[in-house]
Structure formats: C-alpha cells, structure tokens
Write an enzyme that holds these catalytic residues in place. Structure first.
Site, mmCIF file in Angstrom:
data_model
loop_
_atom_site.group_PDB
_atom_site.id
_atom_site.type_symbol
_atom_site.label_atom_id
_atom_site.label_comp_id
_atom_site.label_asym_id
_atom_site.label_seq_id
_atom_site.Cartn_x
_atom_site.Cartn_y
_atom_site.Cartn_z
ATOM 1 C CG HIS A 13 -1.715 -1.155 1.407
ATOM 2 N ND1 HIS A 13 -3.114 -1.034 0.932
ATOM 3 C CD2 HIS A 13 -1.284 -2.434 1.903
ATOM 4 C CE1 HIS A 13 -3.557 -2.482 1.071
ATOM 5 N NE2 HIS A 13 -2.764 -3.214 1.752
ATOM 6 C CG HIS A 60 -6.211 -6.612 1.486
ATOM 7 N ND1 HIS A 60 -6.276 -6.027 0.368
ATOM 8 C CD2 HIS A 60 -5.561 -6.367 2.380
ATOM 9 C CE1 HIS A 60 -5.007 -5.559 0.628
ATOM 10 N NE2 HIS A 60 -4.742 -5.629 1.732
ATOM 11 C CD GLU A 68 -5.046 -7.998 7.227
ATOM 12 O OE1 GLU A 68 -5.847 -7.425 6.550
ATOM 13 O OE2 GLU A 68 -3.775 -7.573 7.600
ATOM 14 C CG ASP A 104 -0.081 -5.175 4.468
ATOM 15 O OD1 ASP A 104 -0.731 -4.700 3.595
ATOM 16 O OD2 ASP A 104 -0.732 -5.798 5.393
ATOM 17 C CG ASP A 105 -0.163 -1.036 5.091
ATOM 18 O OD1 ASP A 105 -0.233 -0.142 4.320
ATOM 19 O OD2 ASP A 105 -0.323 -2.263 5.469
HETATM 20 N N1 HPA Z 1 -5.344 -4.881 5.460
HETATM 21 C C1 HPA Z 1 -6.431 -4.293 5.079
HETATM 22 N N2 HPA Z 1 -6.397 -2.843 4.825
HETATM 23 C C2 HPA Z 1 -5.399 -2.142 4.566
HETATM 24 C C3 HPA Z 1 -4.151 -2.969 4.981
HETATM 25 C C4 HPA Z 1 -3.987 -4.367 5.474
HETATM 26 O O1 HPA Z 1 -3.101 -4.941 5.700
HETATM 27 N N3 HPA Z 1 -3.179 -1.947 4.819
HETATM 28 C C5 HPA Z 1 -3.568 -0.952 4.312
HETATM 29 N N4 HPA Z 1 -4.780 -1.015 4.158
HETATM 30 ZN ZN ZN Z 2 -2.780 -5.086 2.809
#
Ligand code: HPA
Ligand code: ZN
Length: 334
Positions: free
Chosen positions: A16, A194, A197, A275-276
């Site tokens: 992201h 997604h 998770e 991811d982030d």
């Molecule tokens: N999951 C869901 N939404 C998100 C994520 C994530 O890991 N990172 C940024 N938005």
């Molecule tokens: Zn993500």
C-alpha cells in the site's frame, strides 16, 4: 541484512503506497502543507505504532495519509518507496493506492493519480523497475461509494491493471462489492481482494466465486478450511502473504508461529510482501529475512518465494520469462 536476500530478484505484489509513508516524510509534508498532526515529533508518531489489531493500525494509517494534498506529495511518497524497493532487489512491483482516502478529503483524483504515475514512470526509466497500479476500494465505505470511485477512475482505466479491496475486513465481506467488481471485470480490469487476514475462510471463497479474483491478498486463514486449501492449490491461486504485518497486527503472536512454511509445504502459491512497510517494521527484504530466520526457511524456499512472485504477477508471459531469467542469472553467480 543477508546480501543474498537483498539482491535476490523479486516482485512485490502487496504494497500500500500510503503504508510506505515514513514518519519523517509525514512530518516534512505536514510542515510544507501547514497540516497539524496530533503528535509532537517523529519519535512520538513512531511510538504510536503499537497495534492490537487491523483497526488500530488503520486509524493511524489514515491519519498519516491525511497530510497528502498535492500532486508532489503523492510523487514524493511513491518515489521514496521505489528507491527502497530498488535497493532491495525488487524488479517489478504492483502497488495499491486508496483514492477514497484522499478524495473524501477534497483532494482531486487526478492529483493522486498523476503524482503516483510520474514516480512509477521515473523508476522505470532510472532503475528499470517495472510496475502496475491497483486501485483499492475501502470496504468500510459503501458499495455505492466504491461504484462512484470506479466511475471516476474509468477515464484513466489504462493506468490500472486491477481493482482491489482493503481496509476493515470483518463485517465487510467481498459479497458487498460484487456489482462494482463485475463492472471492473467487464471493462477488462483484473481483480484482487484482501481476504482471510482477519476475516474467515468464507471471505476467501467469496472473493474467488463472486469477485473472480486473480490473487488473494493475505489469505493466511485459508488453512482453517481443507477444502479451500485444496482448491487454492489446484488452481494455483497466488496468496500475497505479509509476514511482518501479520505479527504486528496480531494475526500471529510471533514470527515463529507464522504458517507460511506450512502453506508452502501444502503446495500453495504463496509470496512474501511488505504490506505497509513504514508501519510494520520492514520492507520486502526484511520480510524475507524474518521468515528465513523465524521459520528456518532454506535458501531453496526463499528462491521458490521469489519465483512465485513473478509467476503470481500480472507481467506478460515474455516479461515474466525475462524476470525469471534474471533470477536464474543471479543464482548462477550467487
Ligand atoms: N489490510 C487491510 N487494509 C489495509 C491494509 C491491510 O493490511 N493495509 C492498508 N490497508
Ligand atoms: Zn494489505
């Protein structure tokens, strides 16, 4: 950092852009834009990065993204990520952005898109780092809002390879977005989402059956459903796994508890991604290193993950072969 891992040619498929904003850049952009932050310093902001679940992270992630106002801000964010990715062996990247996070604050869709695209183009030219862009809908907002966002994006549809689905998962199943994903598929876009998770395996089934996704982002909870695992293996559906993210957001208590090794053993086409990275303590190479050490993954496993990353990408067959040949050349001299 293990030089073998850093140099290993790889694709990143779950990143992201807003999650690559380092605290220093958040503060610098806030200052030049005259935006006030509820944190006294870079250190104070970084200290707030102690999350208990996905939502506790998202609250801070959206606050950080609130400093982005102008085209140049989106350029600077994207460029900073691309420099880090290039330094870590990333040859190809498929990045997410969340237009609604910005258009809801009055930022023009074009400012977001132009800044990101200019940086992606510069990285192609300067580093030979190729890329694709994935437009994500925020699942905590309505299906109508997602639909309006797609309408806004359609004049620029050639800028995207796919649409995706992110933000708060539980309570916002893929089925909520079936119609807008249908529209995206009908104009030739690919889809990803997604799923699994924090949400249950049912959300992965829905993403496959209702959204016709080419990949599942995260997907780690698939292991709770043997029938689902069988299908994902049979169809070789790629899973974009993000190990450090999963530990930071308490999907797993410790990296040693992560199920990536079991996923590979089961024959799933798993990949490793960041991811982030600014929020979760590492870019893609740190994620490879974390699973190498925490799970004792062999070099052969790490190479399999890198190979999977190109197979799971949206590269054309010719480009995929070119990248896999680069990987083989790297291994021959490593
Ligand atoms: N999951 C869901 N939404 C998100 C994520 C994530 O890991 N990172 C940024 N938005
Ligand atoms: Zn993500």
């Amino acid at each position: 950092m293990d030089p073998f891992i850093r140099g290993l040619p790889k694709a990143e498929l779950h990143l992201h852009l807003e999650g690559s904003l380092e605290p220093e850049l958040i503060f610098a952009i806030a200052q030049r834009n005259g935006v006030s932050l509820p944190y006294a310093s870079v250190d104070a902001l970084r200290r707030a990065y102690s999350f208990t679940n996905l939502q506790s992270f998202l609250d801070i992630y959206y606050a950080g993204a609130g400093v982005l106002l102008h085209e140049q801000d989106f350029y600077d964010m994207t460029w900073a990520y691309l420099e880090r990715a290039h330094a870590q062996g990333v040859r190809h990247t498929e990045v997410f952005f969340d237009p609604q996070t910005h258009t809801e604050r009055g930022v023009a869709f074009e400012a977001v898109l132009d800044g990101i695209r200019r940086a992606l183009s510069d990285a192609r030219e300067r580093f030979g780092l190729t890329s694709e862009l994935i437009l994500c809908f925020l699942r905590h907002l309505s299906a109508e809002a997602a639909d309006a966002t797609l309408t806004q994006a359609l004049p620029y549809k050639d800028a995207f390879v796919a649409v995706g689905l992110d933000s708060s998962e539980v309570g916002h199943p893929p089925s909520k977005f079936q119609a807008v994903f249908r529209r995206a598929l009908d104009v030739g876009l690919k889809t990803v989402a997604h799923a699994g998770e924090e949400g249950p395996p049912e959300y992965i089934w829905e993403a496959l059956d209702l959204l016709q996704v080419s990949r599942i982002d995260h997907g780690v909870r698939c292991l709770e459903d043997p029938r689902l695992v069988a299908r994902l293996v049979e169809e070789q559906v790629p899973l974009t796994v993000c190990p450090l993210s999963n530990v930071k957001l308490k999907v797993f208590e410790r990296i040693e508890d992560h199920t990536l090794g079991r996923m590979l053993d089961a024959g799933l086409r798993a990949t490793v991604n960041s991811d982030d990275p600014s929020y979760f303590g590492g870019y893609v190479a740190e994620n490879y290193e974390a699973v190498a050490e925490g799970l004792g993954l062999s070099r052969a496993r790490l190479v399999e993950l890198a190979r999977n990353s190109f197979h799971a990408s949206f590269l054309s067959p010719a480009e995929r072969e070119r990248r896999l040949a680069e990987l083989d050349a790297y291994l021959a001299q490593a």
